[in-house]
Design a protein around this motif. Structure first.
Motif, PDB file in Angstrom:
ATOM      1  N   UNK A 182      -4.729   3.811   0.970  1.00 51.25           N
ATOM      2  CA  UNK A 182      -3.374   2.886   0.602  1.00 51.25           C
ATOM      3  C   UNK A 182      -1.970   3.120   0.338  1.00 51.25           C
ATOM      4  N   UNK A 183      -0.774   2.221  -0.184  1.00 53.67           N
ATOM      5  CA  UNK A 183       0.103   2.277   0.435  1.00 53.67           C
ATOM      6  C   UNK A 183       0.316   1.895  -1.751  1.00 53.67           C
TER       7      UNK A 183
ATOM      8  N   UNK B 273      -1.871  -6.171  -0.414  1.00 56.71           N
ATOM      9  CA  UNK B 273      -2.547  -6.129  -0.336  1.00 56.71           C
ATOM     10  C   UNK B 273      -3.091  -6.508   0.807  1.00 56.71           C
ATOM     11  N   UNK B 274      -2.784  -6.383   1.263  1.00 55.93           N
ATOM     12  CA  UNK B 274      -3.517  -7.058   3.140  1.00 55.93           C
ATOM     13  C   UNK B 274      -3.857  -5.666   2.950  1.00 55.93           C
ATOM     14  N   UNK B 275      -2.827  -4.676   3.442  1.00 56.33           N
ATOM     15  CA  UNK B 275      -2.953  -3.385   4.373  1.00 56.33           C
ATOM     16  C   UNK B 275      -4.292  -2.413   3.118  1.00 56.33           C
ATOM     17  N   UNK B 276      -4.203  -2.004   1.499  1.00 59.49           N
ATOM     18  CA  UNK B 276      -5.509  -1.874   0.828  1.00 59.49           C
ATOM     19  C   UNK B 276      -6.520  -2.362   0.963  1.00 59.49           C
TER      20      UNK B 276
ATOM     21  N   UNK C  43     -10.321  -2.268   6.424  1.00 59.29           N
ATOM     22  CA  UNK C  43     -11.639  -1.939   6.251  1.00 59.29           C
ATOM     23  C   UNK C  43     -11.168  -0.163   7.765  1.00 59.29           C
ATOM     24  N   UNK C  44     -10.231  -0.755   8.126  1.00 59.90           N
ATOM     25  CA  UNK C  44      -9.790   0.402   9.465  1.00 59.90           C
ATOM     26  C   UNK C  44      -9.749   1.753   8.584  1.00 59.90           C
ATOM     27  N   UNK C  45      -8.930   1.664   8.091  1.00 61.65           N
ATOM     28  CA  UNK C  45      -8.358   2.864   7.082  1.00 61.65           C
ATOM     29  C   UNK C  45      -8.640   3.016   6.151  1.00 61.65           C
TER      30      UNK C  45
END
Length: 413
Positions: free
Chosen positions: A240-241, A284-287, A290-292
């Motif tokens: 997450x960021x 929100x999208x990055x967190x 599923x690829x990370x």
């Protein structure tokens, strides 16, 4: 009969006497010719000292006019050799030059006449028994040659040579077994045709660490490089960021790059990351990407992380800097409607500030660099080329923000 025999014996004696005298004269003449100079040729010019025998002169164990010289290879035998390599020059007192040569297979070695001009002055222009032979011809790289390459079948049959095989005397393989280079990425910088057999060679460099080997490889032994797939990490640790982000600025006090927190809590302005729809949506999208997501013990591949930043919208963020019509609810309806009513600053993600090793489940605090040359707006209707919108759908307003950037640095130094 006795008279006839006597005359015959007398003539024979005279003939032998004449031939003996002539031989002595020739021997005396040959003995007068001396070797007056000898030059060992520099290795740096070895690649242009390859020759074909013309068939007019033989190869001798010593320069042919010297006493005691013997034929090593007849003129026809010399001509039959595919390549002769020169490595020494001898000068005789009669102003003749001889070059010491060796056949590529090492079978014949000796001196051959090359004329009255010193071949050292121009190795490509020799006379007498030799003529210059080009063993390779440079050629252009094709589009396929310019692709990333790899060995088609690495092993002992695929070798890396110091020069195209068979084109230079005693120049062999630099790497005799390429098994350890399987799957490595190779980049070609030169191409050449081997004039001896008509095959194409490429000079390649192995850019996969830690080998960095380089040399000539037969083009037919190369294929397109296929990047290895990153191993899939299985786990539920979500990378997450944070909602807080850092801004990169130039610190005039130290003359270096530094970072500040953009945590000003002014709801009507876009200075706070938490009150900006673009930032909130991207986080929100990055967190939830599923690829990370994976196992905490595994490292997230750098390209996987970069792709996730780009897909979520975190690579480039447009922060609204003009007042909103109403106090915005981050990501709410009014915030979205109001996106067409103001000006934005463009911030680009500083990948250099990302930790070199990021494990799945880590929380990252991102840093951004301000675009100092423009403010941006989002046109309601695109008028073709008139609005000049970029790939993100924003149009630029040229404004120099350097003074603001410097002031920002002074405030946070």
């Amino acid at each position: 009969m006795r008279s006839s025999l006597k005359r015959t014996l007398t003539i024979s004696a005279a003939t032998l006497s004449f031939m003996s005298a002539s031989g002595l004269a020739m021997s005396a003449s040959a003995s007068k010719i001396k070797q007056v100079g000898s030059t060992n040729l520099e290795p740096t010019t070895a690649y242009i000292r390859n020759y074909k025998a013309t068939g007019s002169n033989a190869i001798y164990n010593k320069p042919g006019k010297l006493s005691g010289s013997k034929v090593v290879a007849s003129a026809s035998t010399a001509k039959a050799q595919s390549v002769l390599h020169g490595y020494k020059v001898a000068k005789l007192s009669n102003k003749s030059y001889y070059m010491k040569v060796v056949s590529f297979d090492g079978r014949y070695r000796g001196y051959i006449y090359v004329g009255k001009k010193n071949p050292v002055n121009n190795f490509k222009k020799v006379g007498g028994g030799l003529t210059y032979l080009s063993t390779t011809t440079s050629t252009s790289l094709t589009n396929n040659d310019k692709k990333d390459l790899s060995f088609a079948k690495p092993g002992t049959d695929t070798q890396i040579y110091k020069a195209p095989k068979g084109s230079q005397y005693k120049v062999g393989a630099a790497v005799k077994d390429t098994t350890d280079y399987k799957g490595h990425k190779l980049v070609a910088s030169k191409a050449a045709m081997n004039d001896m057999d008509g095959q194409k060679w490429l000079y390649v460099s192995d850019v996969t660490e830690p080998t960095n080997a380089s040399g000539w490889v037969l083009a037919s032994q190369l294929t397109d490089y296929v990047a290895p797939k990153a191993p899939v990490s299985v786990g539920n640790d979500q990378t997450t960021v944070t909602k807080n982000w850092q801004r990169e600025f130039y610190n005039p006090a130290t003359g270096t790059k530094a970072y500040s927190f953009d945590n000003l809590n002014l709801p009507l302005l876009g200075t706070s990351g938490g009150s900006n729809v673009n930032w909130t949506t991207a986080v929100k999208k990055f967190n939830s990407d599923a690829t990370v997501k994976g196992d905490k013990k595994d490292v997230v591949p750098a390209d996987t992380l970069a792709t996730a930043f780009k897909n979520s919208g975190l690579s480039t963020v447009y922060m609204k800097v003009t007042p909103t019509l109403l106090a915005r609810i981050p990501g709410g309806l009014l915030d979205k409607i109001d996106s067409y009513s103001g000006l934005y600053m463009k911030f680009d993600l500083d990948m250099d500030n990302i930790p070199t090793t990021t494990h799945y489940g880590d929380q990252l605090k991102l840093a951004y660099k301000l675009d100092n040359t423009n403010l941006y707006y989002k046109p309601v209707i695109s008028l073709g080329g008139l609005t000049n919108t970029n790939a993100d759908g924003y149009a630029a307003l040229p404004v120099q923000l350097n003074a603001m950037n410097t002031l920002w640095g002074l405030l946070y130094q």
